[in-house]
Enzyme design. Structure first.
Site, PDB file in Angstrom:
ATOM      1  N   SER A 240      -1.674 -11.861 -10.815  1.00 12.34           N
ATOM      2  CA  SER A 240      -1.818 -12.435 -12.170  1.00 12.34           C
ATOM      3  C   SER A 240      -1.130 -11.415 -13.192  1.00 12.34           C
ATOM      4  O   SER A 240       0.024 -10.839 -13.125  1.00 12.34           O
ATOM      5  CB  SER A 240      -3.288 -12.854 -12.718  1.00 12.34           C
ATOM      6  OG  SER A 240      -3.174 -13.289 -13.843  1.00 12.34           O
ATOM      7  N   HIS A 445      -5.833 -20.737 -10.065  1.00 10.06           N
ATOM      8  CA  HIS A 445      -5.602 -19.308 -10.216  1.00 10.06           C
ATOM      9  C   HIS A 445      -6.521 -18.259  -9.518  1.00 10.06           C
ATOM     10  O   HIS A 445      -5.756 -17.411  -8.577  1.00 10.06           O
ATOM     11  CB  HIS A 445      -5.547 -19.159 -11.743  1.00 10.06           C
ATOM     12  CG  HIS A 445      -5.048 -17.693 -12.124  1.00 10.06           C
ATOM     13  ND1 HIS A 445      -3.604 -17.552 -12.432  1.00 10.06           N
ATOM     14  CD2 HIS A 445      -5.582 -16.722 -12.764  1.00 10.06           C
ATOM     15  CE1 HIS A 445      -3.314 -16.418 -12.475  1.00 10.06           C
ATOM     16  NE2 HIS A 445      -4.672 -15.795 -12.983  1.00 10.06           N
TER      17      HIS A 445
END
Ligand SMILES: *[C@@H]1O[C@H](CO)[C@@H](O)[C@H](O)[C@H]1NC(C)=O
Ligand SMILES: *[C@@H]1O[C@H](CO)[C@@H](O)[C@H](O)[C@H]1NC(C)=O
Length: 469
Positions: A240, A445
């Site tokens: 990320s 995610h």
């Protein structure tokens, strides 16, 4: 189906969507309008969020509030109709039993150092000083193998790479393969809240976004590792924001490309135009306001228990035991979750280690990317931009300068790294050597960090990429 399940359903599964199209009535649209306006126009965030709560509470019942807020936040993203059994918890009782059984897990309270030792790994603590005076902690599982450097995501820390537990988390897998594992901690995260002269209680301490993490923190830590190992290159894996800051470093300081033998991006985040995350979408138009308000009130660290976040939480999750447990962690509000891969027993450990701190400016910078549809430097407004950059519009990052080999590991259901945005990034990069979509449709995610099957679904590929370069 109970109300609770409907809410959860929509929360978890709204990307596949159901019923939202029918639910948005004209009256709700009106409230949407006033909600958006009060949020954008109001100078003080607390009043703004108060206005939102009231507007919402005024005319809609608990059920409609949820898809309404979500669909509003999603904007142009189409909600189709589908009910997926894989995303629904069989029963609240089972969830609660699993969660409660995990509560006694001492790993939730232990430090990363103690956890690594507990599972039989030796660990060292190192400190790198950045050019601008931040003192950054790194944790190392030492070995004579190739050096790998791991960089965590937004609101994360080195703990990201151990929370999934031995046999599953990335730090253990790499150490087991003989790698010399170094885990960085960005400025402002819980292990790196020190500076040679600034205090974390001061405004100046928090005046950074992932831009500074990319141009100062990563170079300082990488140079430290290379010097310690007396070597010229290392392998890099980022998750990320750990990918965002890497792209900043290698475009702003291109000389760092040659220090990276290969980079693996777990959920690559650069372009944000299609981000699904309801929190980012809800906050995006207001992020400058949040930033401005925080300047006014002298609050610079992003605090998950702020009024703004609590309002979002209430709108998205409603009430009920499941919602209140899952939504008690801001990370789930930002990135969602995937029930199929969520280890409920491990939730207390995850909650014990994340979130780990970030500045308001980091979130604001991401929010700007959603609006600008560009991957570029922080927007201070045209006057200040003129002073800082010599141009009114912030300069875009020169992705064409990135020549280090990059592997992109991404997924269909990622609320932050949308496949369309990843495709765009991939086109702009010159040296993509692997582009791999996780072969599991619901992969979201944080699954890159703690999915039950993260090892087979993602890390196996990462290890292959690492061994090839
Ligand atoms: C690395 O190699 C040196 C020399 O061969 C040895 O003394 C040392 O114990 C090794 N370190 C580790 C962590 O394996
Ligand atoms: C879930 O987490 C628990 C404890 O944190 C762990 O013991 C267990 O092996 C995990 N299960 C899976 C399927 O990964």
């Amino acid at each position: 189906m109970t109300k609770k399940f409907v809410i959860l359903f929509i929360l978890i599964n709204f990307r596949n969507g159901l019923m939202a199209d029918q639910i948005i009535s004209r009256s709700i649209a009106k409230i949407t309008q006033s909600f958006a306006e009060s949020f954008i126009k109001h100078p003080i965030i607390t009043s703004a969020t108060f206005a939102i709560s009231n507007a919402l509470a005024a005319g809609v019942n608990l059920i409609t509030k949820v898809p309404y807020a979500v669909s509003r936040a999603l904007g142009p993203i189409k909600l189709s109709s589908q009910i997926s059994k894989t995303n629904v918890v069989d029963s609240v009782d089972k969830f609660m039993a699993d969660f409660n059984s995990g509560k006694t897990n001492e790993d939730a309270e232990m430090s990363i150092v103690d956890i690594l030792r507990k599972y039989g790994y030796s660990v060292e603590r190192h400190e790198a000083t950045t050019e601008d005076g931040f003192l950054l902690t790194m944790f190392r599982i030492p070995s004579n193998g190739s050096a790998v450097f791991l960089m965590h995501g937004l609101l994360g820390s080195a703990d990201d790479f151990v929370v999934a537990g031995p046999g599953n988390a990335l730090a253990y897998l790499l150490a087991d393969q003989g790698y010399d594992v170094w885990m960085g901690n960005a400025r402002g995260s819980k292990h790196s809240r020190r500076h040679i002269s600034l205090q974390p209680s001061s405004a100046a301490f928090w005046d950074f976004s992932w831009h500074e993490i990319g141009i100062y923190d990563l170079p300082a830590m990488i140079d430290y590792v290379l010097a310690k190992r007396n070597t010229k290159t290392l392998k890099y894996a980022g998750f990320s924001q750990g990918t965002t800051s890497f792209f900043v470093m290698t475009s702003e300081k291109p000389e760092y490309n040659s220090k990276i033998s290969v980079m693996v991006a777990l959920s690559p985040v650069a372009f944000m135009a299609n981000v699904v995350s309801p929190v980012i979408r809800l906050l995006a138009p207001g992020t400058s306001i949040i930033h401005g308000a925080s300047q006014t009130f002298g609050v610079y660290e992003f605090l998950p228990d702020s009024k703004a976040i609590n309002t979002v939480k209430w709108q998205l999750c409603g009430t009920g035991p499941l919602a209140s447990i899952l939504c008690s962690n801001v990370l789930f509000l930002i990135a969602g979750f995937d029930f199929g891969q969520l280890n409920v027993t491990n939730l207390p450990v995850i909650f014990g280690h994340m979130p780990a701190g970030a500045s308001v400016k980091q979130l604001a910078h991401y929010g700007q990317g959603l609006i600008s549809r560009d991957f570029r430097q922080f927007d201070y407004g045209s006057d200040e931009n003129m002073k800082r950059y010599g141009v009114k519009v912030p300069p875009s990052y020169a992705l064409d300068k990135i020549v280090a080999p990059v592997c992109l590991l991404y997924s269909d259901a990622d609320w932050l790294a949308h496949t369309t945005d990843v495709e765009l990034l991939s086109k702009k990069l010159n040296n993509v050597v692997d582009k791999y979509k996780i072969p599991y449709e619901q992969f979201n995610h944080f699954d890159f960090i703690y999915a039950k099957n993260v090892k087979t679904l993602a890390y196996k590929r990462l290890l292959e990429d690492f061994s090839e370069f």
